[in-house]
Scaffold this active site. Structure first.
Site, PDB file in Angstrom:
ATOM      1  N   ASP A 193       0.809  -1.223   0.000  1.00  0.00           N
ATOM      2  CA  ASP A 193       0.000   0.000   0.000  1.00  0.00           C
ATOM      3  C   ASP A 193       0.840   1.269   0.000  1.00  0.00           C
ATOM      4  OD1 ASP A 193      -2.525  -1.414   2.210  1.00  0.00           O
ATOM      5  OD2 ASP A 193      -2.340  -1.458   0.021  1.00  0.00           O
ATOM      6  N   ARG A 215      19.190   9.249 -34.490  1.00  0.00           N
ATOM      7  CA  ARG A 215      20.393   9.589 -33.733  1.00  0.00           C
ATOM      8  C   ARG A 215      21.143  10.783 -34.326  1.00  0.00           C
ATOM      9  NH1 ARG A 215      22.220   5.474 -30.250  1.00  0.00           N
ATOM     10  NH2 ARG A 215      21.045   3.521 -30.393  1.00  0.00           N
TER      11      ARG A 215
END
Length: 1620
Positions: free
Chosen positions: A217, A521
């Site tokens: 949690d 690139r």
């Protein structure tokens, strides 16, 4: 490995302010800023103390010897617990401790027996990838009772376990702390019961507790992430992704219920990660009327073309009224109101199951290591701590403080303090919530900002890129910007592959892998010109670059090109996104977590493939280029035996050791090995080589397999971390660009050329920070495309230790104990007031620091290096890097004169001719140069500089230590009585000194002087006889009267004269030990003519066998005047002002010696050499030598000291005028090359004869000089100097003045490109006549300017003939309006609750305030009975502001009820018959009289009452009664008086009796003492008693039978006869 993306919580009070000092800022300003930053940080630490836990320096492999550790898991299970157990066991064994498993949690601790087993290294093998907990977990009721805890203590004591590691939630950790608190009393009870012995109790006298939080949690305050949370998010997102596909097919609405009974973390992060339409969490219930809002939201999404809706519900979700909101309730609402096909899915315990993620494995391992170290470093006084994660750092927090803050969240929710609950969850939770609100609950504004923001992806694709793009696009649209998508990276930007992107255009992108925009690139350097044209064509105002190292390099290239292409002067931000995680400026990159999980899960499968076969080792190659992040972290997550990376060099011996280590492991129960290799870790030791090596060396023990993972690491859907991280990064980047655009917007255009306008957004430790690209150059290894330092390298020792390597673990890197309790938000009013005062004090400190900082920068930088807002040529040239265009017709109509001021390149691009640009350049030339040689040691001698403000100018200075340079040596000797044997040796000193100095130079002169002390009491005896002969009595040699200083011999080349003069000297004497050496040094330095100093090397030799008097010592003799530093020698060479002036100070001496270029040699004896060494450190060009007791070694000492002095070269400046700054770089040669910039002086040591050293001197002007100034540069200790003359180029010399010029419509003079209008005309070109009507625009503007200082046209337009021509997006009669400068709330224009109109917010219905931040509703102030704030406060902005004495959401709680209603009860007791009389003191409280006092807690002498609160209605009841009457006080007082008198009498009698007893005993002892002095026969008072009894019937002889009796000590025979 987690940062802001999944919840980096910062517990530092206050804010961190990051300022960049621009590259061209003067060194002084930068130094001042650093100093101020240090002082502010120091003050912050003083005001916000943090306790630390010291770390032991003991060998970590021996820390645990003789100690035992037990580890247990308790409460609900969570993925990753096994990793924590494994790390605890193995690190515990590594330290030499015994480690025990406790099976079945606290139940096993209570039951003992086989539930507590000794752990071994092999017992935790192959458990890293398993979910749950292999040692079991159970909820134990027995441990909650003291009897159960006593059984647990007994089991631990019998096994000698005093260190307990607990993995569980807050309940489990609270139980552990209670166990520790009761430990000593439990031992006492066990000893009493006879179950343990005293020795056993003593051996286990205290219990150390360390906790690790295991809970899916993430509900424990104090840590960013708990163990298991990330894995639970993986399970949830897997389900969401699966549901999304089916929901799109059928256009359905899906409602997913996730765990989180008291914490909405899972639901909130899931909503961000999947782009949910709505989320319900317990910390922030939806506002009243949320049903309609939800339905409108879902309808709008469908109207925009979305085929599905996703709603996330935490199981603990509720409404403002406290009623639960379940998934079925929402389903019914949607179906009823919208008719959408709706499905619900409750995930349940699926979230707890499955394989732990890479993050949870690494988190568990790191926490396990830190837990063991915390246990072994703990002392009995160390509080129980919990190991937590903050950013990428492990921290230790006090356990109960974390538990308290966690409980405070629950309290805040119970009291409907929702905002406090969000804040108490931590900064990350709050950021997640705010980001979600912006993306899900705010509609795009109707008005646009006319700002175009482009987004481009660069480099290799990676998971999470699309989440960043989606967030950036939607936040930009919310800010009113036009968002542009650039396809195919920088190549697409160059070729114009740009299109607008809308809100719906990025729908569903969060969960998509790769790059939807396309990426390449290609770097921008080959397309710079095309890119600049594209930016101009599409009018792009800012750029978001998302990618890896190529994005970083591309950003740098764009910044570098700004000097040539003005179009690139726009704000830029780089968001790191690469699987390699190799971008400088950020600890994490988007996409790295997904790649890491891919590698980890692949390693699990590969290892599983060998199940059931013989022993096998797998060699796996990972991506990452030269960055070893993936290999290292995957090795830690998958349990690798080795991970080879480029950052950690290795050779064949390392490989051999690793192979041998693995062979030995495989001979045990271990069946599988894992070796990871980064693809570029070594060019020679390839994957094939390592595979062949392990295969060959492992023959007969194991076989090998190799795998190259390749591009599968770049694929797949992004993990929850990458989705969340990308969302936050995109959001923060656009918000930062929005603010930066406001800063750089000037006069209708955007111009950003400062370093901080192009930044990398990165996670650094605990926070997201923006770092200028230019400043990251020094941190980058460009050759290998990696940062020079990486935080994760510190985790490699953990991986090796867990793989059973016997290496050293540096415990200095472990966590410190920090405090978390200061995070609490809600507190009583007095504490809140104190907290606010403390906070304001820190805020004011920060403000002062910033003001001083910017003041220091202003003079040296102009306006941050920009050339804007300079209306005249002179002002322009006084700004850094600016030039002025005086060309006619250069400006367009209406364009302001300020645009004539710009960078020279920019002016040329605007077609200003070269001959029309005024940009004077700095110049430098020498005058009177002389060749460096035997006479001149310093070159240059004269220099002239012409400087521009802020532009440094450098020149070289050379120094060559010449051979044979003349020397003047003055010998100053102490002639106090203790130096009498030294004087004889000094008389023969002259010739030896000459001989020694002749070896150095051919020209030597020598002089002599002496000193003793001031001729005044108490330094010398003022008795007349002693003044004439101060030497000791019995001394037969000559003795001269005392003197302070005597100059004996002027500097001379005559050796015989020196010997003759010295031989005439005789000894003297003084009373105290210190001498007046400082007086002597001062006179030798300042009496230039008397001493005869020449323009040569000057040496003063000071010899003494004692210490010296300091400034202030003269006050002992009534001498108060400070030393005046002047020459006071009479005709006999005596210092005749010694009784007038005090001794000089050390600083005064240092200044005078330096000014006169005198080198000082202290020749002193061993007894005081430390004092003189300390003195030498404060006097430049001075050295200390050890003098023999008889001064026999003085010649050798002088030679050595001179060589030491002359070999050290210090170049410094004198007389630098204000506004100039001088710095040095030293080039000493022989490998000693100090190239650091900004040195205060040049410095070279060990310089030999004829060796040349070079210095670079840099002079910078921070302001204009009013006239030509000069200063000197000289070598310390040498008389040669360089004179530098400086003038600044600050004025324009246009020489083109035209009166009645046509450029000025014949109404003015044209000079330097601007018009000076004649009287009666105005305007930029004098085209307007001055109006007399006061109602005209001009008069109005003039009045406005004179009265308020507001510039013409509000500074946003050109004033042309009574009207304003507005620039950019400004509008209005006076250009006073725009629609983006309104106040903001929660980083949104008008708080999202209004419309911006002309700088003012027009708020929507039910909202008000400058930023529409205030709701006019009162529903949140109303109590159940309809009252507003319980009638004890005012409702402002739909929040109660309580009256004094009350607090709480509805002012229902009195701050101090007993004090508040005491007057009310007193009034009621007096006026009970008239209740209305007590209305004022009682207020709205209802007083009720009762009988009995059992439950009444408020009381004093007159009243007894209690205050009861009804929270639901706000009613207050005061129950009161009379205070029971007691005994009459008069009787009590009388009783006390009687008892006191009796007691006093007893005390007096007792004292008297004791006094008599003492007197009696004293008299008795005296009597006995006197009695002993006398023998019986001598004592006249003593007579022996003799009595004779005679029987007349019998007279017996003495030898017959008779009775004897004794009297008086004598025996006598009795005449008595006894009959039968």
């Amino acid at each position: 490995m987690l940062g802001e993306g999944q919840g980096a919580v910062s517990y530092k009070a206050g804010a961190v302010i990051i300022l960049s000092v621009r590259s061209r800022v003067s060194a002084t300003a930068a130094t001042l800023f650093l100093l101020l930053s240090f002082l502010s940080a120091t003050a912050w630490l003083v005001w916000s103390p943090v306790d630390t836990m010291s770390h032991t320096s003991m060998d970590p492999t021996k820390m645990g010897i003789g100690r035992s550790i037990a580890v247990l898991t308790s409460g609900g299970d969570a993925q990753g617990m096994n990793a924590a157990v494994r790390a605890t066991v193995r690190v515990g064994l590594y330290t030499g401790a015994k480690v025990y498993f406790v099976h079945e949690g606290y139940q096993g601790l209570v039951d003992g027996g086989d539930n507590i087993k000794l752990a071994t290294w092999e017992s935790v093998s192959m458990m890293l990838q398993l979910g749950g907990t292999v040692i079991g977990s159970a909820r134990c009721m027995d441990f909650r009772a003291r009897e159960g805890r006593m059984k647990a203590a007994l089991n631990l004591v019998k096994l000698g376990i005093t260190n307990l590691c607990v993995i569980g939630g807050d309940g489990s950790l609270t139980g552990a702390n209670q166990f520790r608190t009761e430990w000593s009393t439990l031992l006492v009870d066990l000893v009493k019961a006879g179950k343990i012995t005293d020795n056993e109790a003593k051996r286990s006298s205290h219990l150390n507790i360390v906790g690790m939080v295991g809970s899916i949690d993430n509900d424990f305050c104090g840590t960013d992430m708990t163990i298991g949370t990330d894995s639970a998010l993986h399970r949830i997102i897997e389900v969401v992704d699966a549901i999304t596909t089916t929901a799109q097919s059928h256009q359905r609405t899906f409602i997913l219920e996730v765990m989180g009974r008291h914490c909405g973390y899972l639901a909130l992060v899931t909503a961000l990660a999947c782009g949910a339409d709505w989320v319900f969490i317990p910390e922030m219930p939806p506002d009243e009327g949320w049903e309609g809002h939800l339905c409108r939201r879902l309808s709008d999404q469908r109207a925009r073309g979305c085929r599905l809706n996703v709603i996330i519900v935490a199981e603990g979700a509720m409404g403002r009224d406290g009623k639960p909101i379940g998934s079925e309730d929402i389903k019914k609402l949607v179906e009823k109101n919208l008719g959408f096909d709706t499905r619900t899915t409750v995930l349940g315990h699926v979230q707890r199951g499955g394989t732990p993620s890479a993050f949870d494995r690494i988190l568990g391992s790191r926490m396990g290591v830190e837990a063991v170290m915390a246990l072994l470093e703990a002392t009995p006084e160390t509080p129980a701590c919990v190991v937590s994660l903050s950013g990428n750092q492990a921290v230790r927090l006090p356990l109960m403080e974390c538990v308290q803050v966690t409980k405070d969240v629950t309290t805040a929710m119970a009291e409907n303090r929702w905002e406090d609950a969000i804040k108490l969850r931590g900064k990350s939770f709050e950021n997640n919530w705010n980001t979600y609100k912006m993306l899900a609950h705010i509609n795009p504004p109707d008005t646009k900002s006319n700002i175009n923001v482009a987004i481009v992806n660069v480099g290799a694709p990676c998971a999470g890129m699309n989440a960043a793009v989606r967030s950036a696009v939607r936040i930009g649209i919310i800010q009113g910007h036009n968002m542009l998508a650039v396809h195919d990276g920088f190549e697409g930007l160059a070729h114009g592959k740009i299109e607008p992107i809308t809100w719906t255009g990025v729908s569903g992108w969060t969960g998509k892998g790769g790059s939807e925009l396309g990426t390449k690139r290609v770097l921008p350097s080959k397309y710079i010109e095309e890119i600049s044209l594209t930016i101009a064509k599409f009018n792009i105002h800012s750029l978001v670059i998302i990618g890896g190292f190529e994005a970083y390099m591309g950003g740098l290239e764009l910044v570098t090109a700004r000097e040539k292409y003005e179009e690139l002067c726009i704000p830029m931000v780089v968001i790191p996104a690469t699987v390699s995680n190799n971008v400088p400026g950020s600890d994490f990159s988007i996409g790295a977590d997904t790649a890491l999980n891919t590698i980890t899960s692949t390693c699990d499968r590969i290892k599983q493939s060998a199940a059931g076969t013989k022993r096998r080792v797998f060699i796996i190659e990972t991506m990452g280029g030269y960055c070893g992040y993936l290999a290292t972290m995957a090795g830690l997550a998958a349990g690798a035996d080795a991970a080879y990376i480029y950052e950690e060099k290795f050779g064949i011996r390392d490989l051999e050791m690793n192979v041998e280590h693995l062979v030995q492991k495989m001979k045990t129960d271990v069946k599988r090995g894992l070796i990871l290799r980064n693809e570029n870790c070594n060019a020679n030791y390839t994957t094939d080589f390592i595979f062949a090596l392990y295969s060959e060396e492992g023959k007969g023990v194991f076989d090998c397999r190799k795998n190259i993972l390749g591009h599968m690491q770049q694929g797949g859907t992004p993990t929850p971390f990458d989705r969340n991280f990308g969302t936050k990064m995109g959001s923060k980047a656009v918000l930062w660009l929005t603010e930066k655009l406001k800063e750089v917007y000037r006069h209708g255009r955007i111009f950003a050329n400062t370093p901080d306008s192009a930044c990398v957004l990165g996670m650094k430790k605990r926070a997201l920070t923006f770092q200028p690209l230019a400043e990251l150059n020094e941190q980058t290894d460009f050759e290998h495309r990696i940062p020079k330092t990486s935080w994760w390298l510190k985790l490699r020792p953990i991986m090796k230790i867990l793989a059973k390597y016997n290496i050293s673990l540096d415990t200095s890197e472990h966590a410190h104990m920090e405090h978390v309790i200061k995070k609490r938000v809600s507190m009583p009013a007095p504490l809140m007031k104190k907290h606010k005062e403390e906070t304001m004090r820190k805020v004011w400190l920060t403000v002062v620091v910033l003001l001083i900082h910017f003041t220091s920068l202003r003079g040296s930088m102009g306006l941050d290096g920009r050339c804007l807002s300079k209306p005249t040529c002179t002002e322009c040239l006084r700004s850094l890097g600016c030039a002025w265009c005086k060309q006619k017709g250069f400006l367009a109509p209406g364009e302001p004169d300020e645009h004539r001021c710009d960078r020279e390149e920019a002016l040329r691009k605007k077609h200003c001719s070269d001959g029309q640009i005024l940009n004077p350049q700095p110049a430098i030339w020498s005058r009177g140069e002389e060749p460096i040689g035997t006479v001149v040691q310093l070159q240059r001698q004269n220099l002239h500089l012409k400087l521009r403000v802020g532009m440094p100018q450098s020149f070289g200075v050379r120094f060559k230590r010449a051979e044979g340079y003349p020397i003047d040596l003055y010998y100053l000797m102490d002639l106090s009585f203790s130096m009498r044997d030294d004087l004889e040796n000094v008389r023969n000193l002259g010739r030896e000194v000459f001989t020694a100095m002749k070896n150095i130079t051919s020209a030597v002169r020598i002089g002599f002087g002496s000193f003793v002390d001031k001729v005044v009491d108490p330094y010398v005896s003022t008795v007349e006889a002693k003044l004439a002969n101060p030497c000791k009595e019995g001394y037969k040699g000559p003795c001269q009267p005392t003197f302070s200083f005597k100059h004996v011999l002027k500097l001379t080349e005559d050796v015989e004269e020196f010997e003759r003069k010295v031989s005439q000297q005789s000894i003297s004497s003084n009373l105290d030990n210190p001498e007046s050496g400082f007086d002597a040094i001062m006179q030798v330095a300042v009496c230039q003519d008397d001493i005869g100093w020449g323009n040569v090397t000057r040496i003063l030799v000071y010899t003494s066998d004692d210490t010296f008097h300091l400034a202030g010592d003269g006050k002992l003799a009534g001498i108060y005047l400070p030393n005046d530093g002047k020459c006071h020698l009479n005709s006999n060479g005596l210092y005749n002002k010694d009784t007038v002036y005090d001794y000089p100070s050390v600083g005064h001496l240092s200044e005078v010696l330096s000014a006169n270029d005198i080198n000082l040699i202290f020749a002193v004896t061993d007894q005081h050499i430390q004092n003189y060494e300390a003195l030498s450190e404060m006097i430049p060009q001075s050295v200390v030598g050890l003098l023999e007791d008889d001064s026999s070694n003085v010649v050798q000492l002088i030679s050595e000291a001179y060589n030491n002095l002359s070999s050290s070269i210090l170049l410094e400046h004198h007389g630098v005028p204000p506004g100039l700054e001088v710095s040095y770089s030293s080039h000493c040669g022989d490998g000693d090359d100090r190239l650091a910039q900004g040195q205060d002086r040049g410095e070279c040591s060990d310089v030999r004869i004829n060796q040349q050293v070079n210095f670079t001197v840099t002079v910078t002007s921070s302001s204009c000089l009013s006239k030509t100034e000069s200063f000197i540069i000289k070598v310390q200790g040498f008389n040669e100097e360089l004179r530098v003359t400086v003038e600044t180029l600050c004025d324009c010399d246009c020489q083109d003045s035209e009166e009645q010029s046509s450029q000025c419509h014949g109404n003015g003079t044209f000079n330097c490109g601007i018009c000076s209008c004649d009287s009666g005309h105005t305007g930029q070109r004098c085209e307007c006549e001055t109006q007399q009507d006061t109602d005209t625009m001009g008069s109005h503007q003039a009045t406005q300017t004179n009265s308020t200082g507001t510039p013409l046209c509000s500074g946003h337009g050109s004033y042309v003939c009574d009207q304003c021509i507005c620039w950019g997006q400004h509008r209005g009669q006076y250009c006073q309006c725009d629609d983006i400068s309104c106040n903001r709330h929660n980083n949104m224009i008008c708080g999202g609750n209004g419309r911006c109109d002309c700088g003012n917010c027009e708020c929507f219905h039910n909202y008000t305030g400058p930023a529409c931040e205030c709701s006019t509703l009162t529903d949140q102030c109303q109590t159940s009975n309809g009252g507003i704030c319980s009638h004890r406060g005012q409702c402002e902005c739909n929040q109660c502001h309580c009256h004094s004495g009350f607090f709480g959401r509805h002012c229902t709680k009195p701050l101090a009820p007993c004090d508040t209603y005491r007057a009310c009860v007193a009034c009621m007791l007096l006026q009970e018959s008239a209740i209305n009389m007590c209305h004022h003191p009682c207020g709205s409280a209802k007083p009720i009289r009762i009988n009995g006092t059992q439950s009444l807690t408020c009381q004093d002498d007159t009243v007894l009452f209690n205050v009861e609160l009804i929270i639901s209605t706000g009613d207050i009841f005061v129950y009161y009664t009379d205070t029971p009457r007691g005994i009459d006080p008069w009787i009590i007082n009388m009783g006390i008086a009687v008892v006191g008198i009796v007691l006093l009498g007893v005390i007096v009698i007792t004292i008297y009796r004791l006094k008599l007893e003492v007197s009696y005993q004293r008299e008795r002892r005296r009597f006995l003492k006197e009695n002993i002095q006398w023998e019986d026969t001598q004592n006249p008072l003593f007579q022996e008693a003799m009595t004779t009894f005679t029987n007349p019937m019998h007279v017996l002889e003495p030898d017959t039978d008779c009775a004897t009796s004794t009297f008086g000590g004598k025996k006598r025979y009795s005449d008595m006869v006894y009959y039968d």
